[in-house]
Design an enzyme around this catalytic site. Structure first.
Site, PDB file in Angstrom:
ATOM      1  N   CYS A  33     -20.631  -7.371 -17.426  1.00 38.19           N
ATOM      2  CA  CYS A  33     -19.643  -7.919 -18.358  1.00 38.19           C
ATOM      3  C   CYS A  33     -18.287  -7.306 -18.127  1.00 38.19           C
ATOM      4  O   CYS A  33     -18.115  -6.096 -18.277  1.00 38.19           O
ATOM      5  CB  CYS A  33     -20.072  -7.679 -19.800  1.00 38.19           C
ATOM      6  SG  CYS A  33     -18.854  -8.245 -21.001  1.00 38.19           S
ATOM      7  N   GLY A  34     -17.315  -8.124 -17.795  1.00 43.74           N
ATOM      8  CA  GLY A  34     -15.973  -7.632 -17.542  1.00 43.74           C
ATOM      9  C   GLY A  34     -15.161  -7.385 -18.780  1.00 43.74           C
ATOM     10  O   GLY A  34     -14.092  -6.798 -18.716  1.00 43.74           O
TER      11      GLY A  34
END
Length: 309
Positions: A126-127
């Site tokens: 997850c960025g």
């Protein structure tokens, strides 16, 4: 800026259950290591240093990753905003990987550290995990209204196989995401791999930022997994008119793509794909517009757009 295959792949002992061959064997895994991104800013005679984030990534193209990350966050807009970028710190572990990249901003570039505050670790999946608040999410302007970028359906069908042939680490491990840049005719221009899908895209876009080739208004990007919000956000920031994913998009990704005027494709595999927004940029092999041919109606305005209206 790159790294050897030996730094991206690790051989480990395994015990195999079922199938043929000896139960005691060896297997190849994609390397996952933390990367700290530090930024230097302010006047050259009084530089200040800040650690922005730590992300779990596969080593390789780390400077591109850092620059792509800063670009997606709106901190840099091109090579003119960067004084320098380099690995620093000692090599770590048996693979001798450097896990720190420092990017020095040009003196005129301001850095709002409070707005960009994140938790200490960003996972490889997850960025956007760890944002301190919703207000810290990057602002995404709409794409230019031009519809001159058109891609034929048969070109899109061929993209996954083209990408697959270029995934060197995936071939060894089966455990890596990829992001690839194509022209409108399906010509492969660049590809990056990483254990994190957002990292692969940051590397791909960061490489173009460093050579001053953004916005990518005449290109499309294919990602090997699903298309979440953060991938659409990064692609829109880079001016990409069409984002294709082998997997499914999320509802929020579709809403963002629709609001920004981006063409978003999902399930691009096995000779098929779905168009979730921007069908006008995809045409059938015969030259007819797919939206008109299939009777697709303009997508309804998303909830976020309705709230702004």
């Amino acid at each position: 800026m790159g790294s050897s295959l030996g730094q991206r792949v690790a051989e480990v002992p395994v015990v195999r259950i079922g199938g043929r061959g000896a139960p005691a064997s060896r297997d190849m895994l994609a390397v996952e290591e933390p990367l700290e991104i530090r930024v230097g800013h302010g006047p050259r005679h009084a530089r200040r240093r800040h650690s922005l984030t730590v992300t779990m990534r596969t080593p390789g193209n780390d400077v591109e990753l850092a620059v792509g990350f800063l670009f997606a966050e709106g901190i840099v807009h091109g090579p003119q905003d960067i004084d320098g970028a380099e690995h620093c710190g000692p090599s770590a572990g048996p693979l001798h990987v450097r896990n720190l990249v420092r990017v020095d901003l040009a003196p005129g570039v301001t850095l709002d550290v409070t707005r960009l505050q994140r938790s200490f670790v960003t996972t490889s999946s997850c960025g956007l995990c760890g944002k301190a608040s919703l207000d810290a999410l990057p602002r995404v302007p709409p794409l230019p209204g031009s519809d001159r970028f058109i891609v034929a359906a048969d070109v899109i069908h061929a993209l996954p196989e083209t990408l697959r042939r270029e995934q060197a680490v995936f071939d060894r491990t089966g455990g890596l995401h990829a992001a690839a840049l194509f022209d409108a005719d399906g010509g492969l221009l660049d590809v990056r791999e990483d254990i994190g899908r957002h990292n692969a895209l940051d590397k791909l876009i960061g490489a173009r930022v460093l050579v001053d080739e953004v916005p990518l208004s005449n290109h499309l990007i294919l990602v090997s997994g699903r298309a979440g919000y953060e991938l659409v956000q990064k692609a829109v920031a880079a001016g990409v008119p069409l984002l294709a994913a082998v997997g499914a998009p999320s509802s929020l990704a579709r809403d963002l793509a629709h609001d920004a005027g981006m063409t978003l494709l999902g399930f691009v595999r096995d000779g098929r794909f779905n168009i979730y927004s921007g069908a006008r940029r995809v045409r059938a092999t015969t030259g007819r517009d797919l939206a008109a041919q299939s009777g697709v109606q303009p997508l309804p305005t998303s909830r976020s757009a309705q709230k702004r209206a």
